[in-house]
Design an enzyme around this catalytic site. Structure first.
Site, PDB file in Angstrom:
ATOM      1  N   ALA A 158      -3.206 -11.087  12.007  1.00  0.00           N
ATOM      2  CA  ALA A 158      -3.036 -11.809  13.271  1.00  0.00           C
ATOM      3  C   ALA A 158      -2.499 -13.215  13.006  1.00  0.00           C
ATOM      4  O   ALA A 158      -1.558 -13.668  13.682  1.00  0.00           O
ATOM      5  CB  ALA A 158      -4.371 -11.870  14.016  1.00  0.00           C
ATOM      6  N   GLN A 197     -11.479 -11.985  12.085  1.00  0.00           N
ATOM      7  CA  GLN A 197     -10.891 -12.785  10.998  1.00  0.00           C
ATOM      8  C   GLN A 197      -9.659 -12.086  10.418  1.00  0.00           C
ATOM      9  O   GLN A 197      -9.490 -11.992   9.192  1.00  0.00           O
ATOM     10  CB  GLN A 197     -11.945 -13.044   9.911  1.00  0.00           C
ATOM     11  CG  GLN A 197     -12.956 -14.120  10.280  1.00  0.00           C
ATOM     12  CD  GLN A 197     -12.323 -15.503  10.429  1.00  0.00           C
ATOM     13  OE1 GLN A 197     -11.292 -15.813   9.829  1.00  0.00           O
ATOM     14  NE2 GLN A 197     -12.949 -16.349  11.228  1.00  0.00           N
ATOM     15  N   SER A 198      -8.775 -11.616  11.266  1.00  0.00           N
ATOM     16  CA  SER A 198      -7.582 -10.899  10.806  1.00  0.00           C
ATOM     17  C   SER A 198      -6.559 -11.842  10.182  1.00  0.00           C
ATOM     18  O   SER A 198      -6.092 -12.788  10.829  1.00  0.00           O
ATOM     19  CB  SER A 198      -6.950 -10.183  12.001  1.00  0.00           C
ATOM     20  OG  SER A 198      -5.667  -9.686  11.659  1.00  0.00           O
ATOM     21  N   ASN A 199      -6.193 -11.546   8.948  1.00  0.00           N
ATOM     22  CA  ASN A 199      -5.112 -12.299   8.295  1.00  0.00           C
ATOM     23  C   ASN A 199      -3.760 -11.894   8.874  1.00  0.00           C
ATOM     24  O   ASN A 199      -2.834 -12.698   8.924  1.00  0.00           O
ATOM     25  CB  ASN A 199      -5.115 -12.017   6.789  1.00  0.00           C
ATOM     26  CG  ASN A 199      -6.441 -12.378   6.160  1.00  0.00           C
ATOM     27  OD1 ASN A 199      -6.865 -13.522   6.218  1.00  0.00           O
ATOM     28  ND2 ASN A 199      -7.115 -11.396   5.569  1.00  0.00           N
ATOM     29  N   ALA A 217      -9.255  -7.355  13.301  1.00  0.00           N
ATOM     30  CA  ALA A 217     -10.631  -7.840  13.362  1.00  0.00           C
ATOM     31  C   ALA A 217     -10.597  -9.341  13.650  1.00  0.00           C
ATOM     32  O   ALA A 217      -9.558  -9.980  13.503  1.00  0.00           O
ATOM     33  CB  ALA A 217     -11.336  -7.567  12.035  1.00  0.00           C
TER      34      ALA A 217
END
Ligand SMILES: *Cc1c(COP(=O)(O)O)cnc(C)c1O
Length: 342
Positions: free
Chosen positions: A79, A75-77, A73
């Site tokens: 990523a 706001q992917s942590n 998503a």
């Protein structure tokens, strides 16, 4: 379960601490609450994906990959942690971001995790909600192969049987720490999304025959789907570990009562959990995962799900950076709550 058989690189600061949450336990009137600080894994402000990426990168390097591809998503942590590891390894990094909440908020789109992804030099591609992200990753992989690159595709959240080994390792780490502390653990609770964390923990605790139940609080899928997905990965992870068929379905519990309107959409329970953790323990949770996981934990405590003498370990899986992608809704919430409190 001899994890040293599997290739692994080291990025995390381990072991992460286990700390008592005495003020919060007292406020809720029991059980005895503890927190495993996997928000303190170190790399790029920390979080649970780093443990999984240690094994995934072990595999990627064995396969001589030179570029990492992953998705998440906006706001992917996951990523963010992947981008940091790619930078450290001198590898290129392609990140596919799905705007899963459909948000047009500027902070959501550029702050928090996103600014860090860019700082680490990852290439970002944006996709609308509902895109088949696995297919999109395959397309990018084919493009890169045509250019002569050797891409390594990491599934969303790093959740496959290789990534889950990171949380098998975490379960073993918790058992060692609990023995050292003389801490008899009765329950482990955490937020579950792409399933690798829960599958690894279940494979670790059940595989070691400890009988310590793991309680997942879903942040996205309804209960039957989440439990089925987690169990599927438990089975694959057990097979990878050489203990195929050793773990039954009953080891997987995932409650989806705290999702609210959907993935990444704030709930009142999440706000309350974030405020309580902050104001009793000085701990920062995140709005997407640990805030909802802790909302579940708090509700279960209030409903008497645990005995007051139980020791309950909440795993802080990180994600605080995501808070800065939600400054608008948070500002509103804090204003309202503070007014109400006088
Ligand atoms: C990804 C994530 C989770 C969920 O872990 P899964 O292995 O995807 O189920 C929980 N908390 C945070 C902060 C995360 O980034």
């Amino acid at each position: 379960m001899h994890l040293a058989r599997f290739p692994r690189l080291r990025f995390a600061h381990l072991p992460t601490p286990i700390e008592p949450m005495e003020n919060l336990s007292r406020l809720l009137g029991g059980p005895k609450l503890w927190i495993k600080r996997d928000d303190c894994t170190g790399l790029a402000t920390g979080g649970n994906k780093t443990r999984k990426l240690e094994y995934l990168l072990g595999d990627a390097i064995e396969k001589k990959a030179d570029v990492l591809i992953t998705q998440g998503a906006t706001q992917s942590n996951h990523a963010r942690q992947t981008a940091a590891i790619a930078a450290r390894m001198g590898m290129a990094c392609e990140i596919l971001l799905e705007n899963r909440t459909g948000s047009k908020d500027r902070d959501y789109l550029v702050s928090g995790n996103v600014i860090m992804d860019r700082l680490f030099g990852a290439r970002l591609r944006d996709y609308p909600a509902g895109t088949d992200m696995n297919a999109a990753m395959q397309t990018v992989a084919e493009e890169l192969k045509a250019e002569g690159k050797r891409p390594y595709v990491i599934p969303g959240g790093g959740s496959n049987a290789i990534g889950a080994l990171g949380y098998v390792g975490c379960a073993l780490e918790i058992l060692t720490q609990a023995s050292d502390l003389g801490l008899k653990l009765d329950h482990v609770v955490h937020a579950t999304g792409s399933t690798g964390t829960q599958a690894g923990l279940v494979a670790g605790f059940a595989g070691a025959r400890t009988g310590i139940p793991v309680y997942g609080v879903s942040v996205r899928a309804p209960r039957p789907a989440q439990e089925a997905n987690v169990y599927k990965l438990v089975e694959a992870t057990a097979e990878h570990l050489g203990i195929k068929g050793a773990i039954g379905k009953e080891a997987v519990v995932a409650n989806s009562d705290y999702v609210g309107d959907g993935y990444g959409v704030p709930t009142e329970g999440m706000y309350e959990a974030m405020r309580l953790f902050a104001r009793t323990e000085g701990l920062v949770l995140d709005p997407v995962y640990t805030g909802k996981g802790a909302a579940g934990l708090i509700d279960l405590c209030r409903k008497g799900h645990f005995k007051s003498s139980d020791n309950v370990l909440f795993i802080h899986t990180g994600g605080q950076v995501g808070l800065f992608g939600y400054t608008g809704p948070f500002d509103d919430m804090l204003s309202r709550r503070n007014d109400a409190a006088g």
